[in-house]
Design a protein around this motif. Structure first.
Motif, PDB file in Angstrom:
ATOM      1  N   PHE A  89       3.754  -2.267   2.273  1.00  0.00           N
ATOM      2  CA  PHE A  89       4.376  -1.300   1.379  1.00  0.00           C
ATOM      3  C   PHE A  89       5.624  -1.921   0.755  1.00  0.00           C
ATOM      4  N   PRO A  90       6.038  -1.469  -0.423  1.00  0.00           N
ATOM      5  CA  PRO A  90       7.230  -2.037  -1.062  1.00  0.00           C
ATOM      6  C   PRO A  90       8.471  -2.010  -0.159  1.00  0.00           C
ATOM      7  N   GLU A  91       8.568  -1.004   0.701  1.00  0.00           N
ATOM      8  CA  GLU A  91       9.764  -0.908   1.551  1.00  0.00           C
ATOM      9  C   GLU A  91       9.666  -1.743   2.837  1.00  0.00           C
ATOM     10  N   ASP A  92       8.525  -2.386   3.096  1.00  0.00           N
ATOM     11  CA  ASP A  92       8.389  -3.205   4.301  1.00  0.00           C
ATOM     12  C   ASP A  92       9.294  -4.427   4.225  1.00  0.00           C
ATOM     13  N   GLU A  93      10.012  -4.656   5.288  1.00  0.00           N
ATOM     14  CA  GLU A  93      10.927  -5.802   5.347  1.00  0.00           C
ATOM     15  C   GLU A  93      10.177  -7.122   5.524  1.00  0.00           C
ATOM     16  N   TYR A  94       9.014  -7.076   6.176  1.00  0.00           N
ATOM     17  CA  TYR A  94       8.246  -8.281   6.490  1.00  0.00           C
ATOM     18  C   TYR A  94       6.811  -8.134   5.994  1.00  0.00           C
TER      19      TYR A  94
END
Length: 111
Positions: A89-94
């Motif tokens: 997802f766009p908000e995933d950090e990794y």
């Protein structure tokens, strides 16, 4: 395990099959990278709820040279088990782990 150990393991699995490619037409010689540790998200879904946990892995292949995009082949930190990771997802950090598939060539062919 050190980066050189991971590289030897990958190259040993490839053996004489350097001309092999997969459905995405990935060139092994160009796509392999110097192994380095990265973090990925191991995401599971149970009863409609996400459960994320981060896992340290070795990055060994990037599907596309240039901008780092597409699939990546990763190896468990201390075990010769390989999997695929990709953007989540766009908000995933990794990157997000797609799954563990076994040895390097099996994972490469399944990409």
């Amino acid at each position: 395990m050190q980066p050189c150990d991971v590289r030897k393991l990958v190259e040993g699995t490839i053996g004489d099959n350097w001309a092999s490619t997969n459905h995405h037409q990935v060139n092994l010689r160009r796509a392999l990278v110097q192994p380095r540790k990265i973090t990925v998200i191991e995401r599971t879904v149970t009863n409609g709820k996400f459960r994320d946990r981060t896992v340290a892995v070795w990055l060994v292949l990037i599907e596309h040279a240039g901008p780092e995009e597409g699939y990546r082949i990763v190896m468990k930190e201390n075990e010769p088990v390989f999997g695929l990771a990709s953007e989540g997802f766009p908000e995933d950090e990794y990157l997000v782990l797609c799954g563990w598939y076994g040895d390097f060539m099996t994972t490469f062919q399944g990409m």
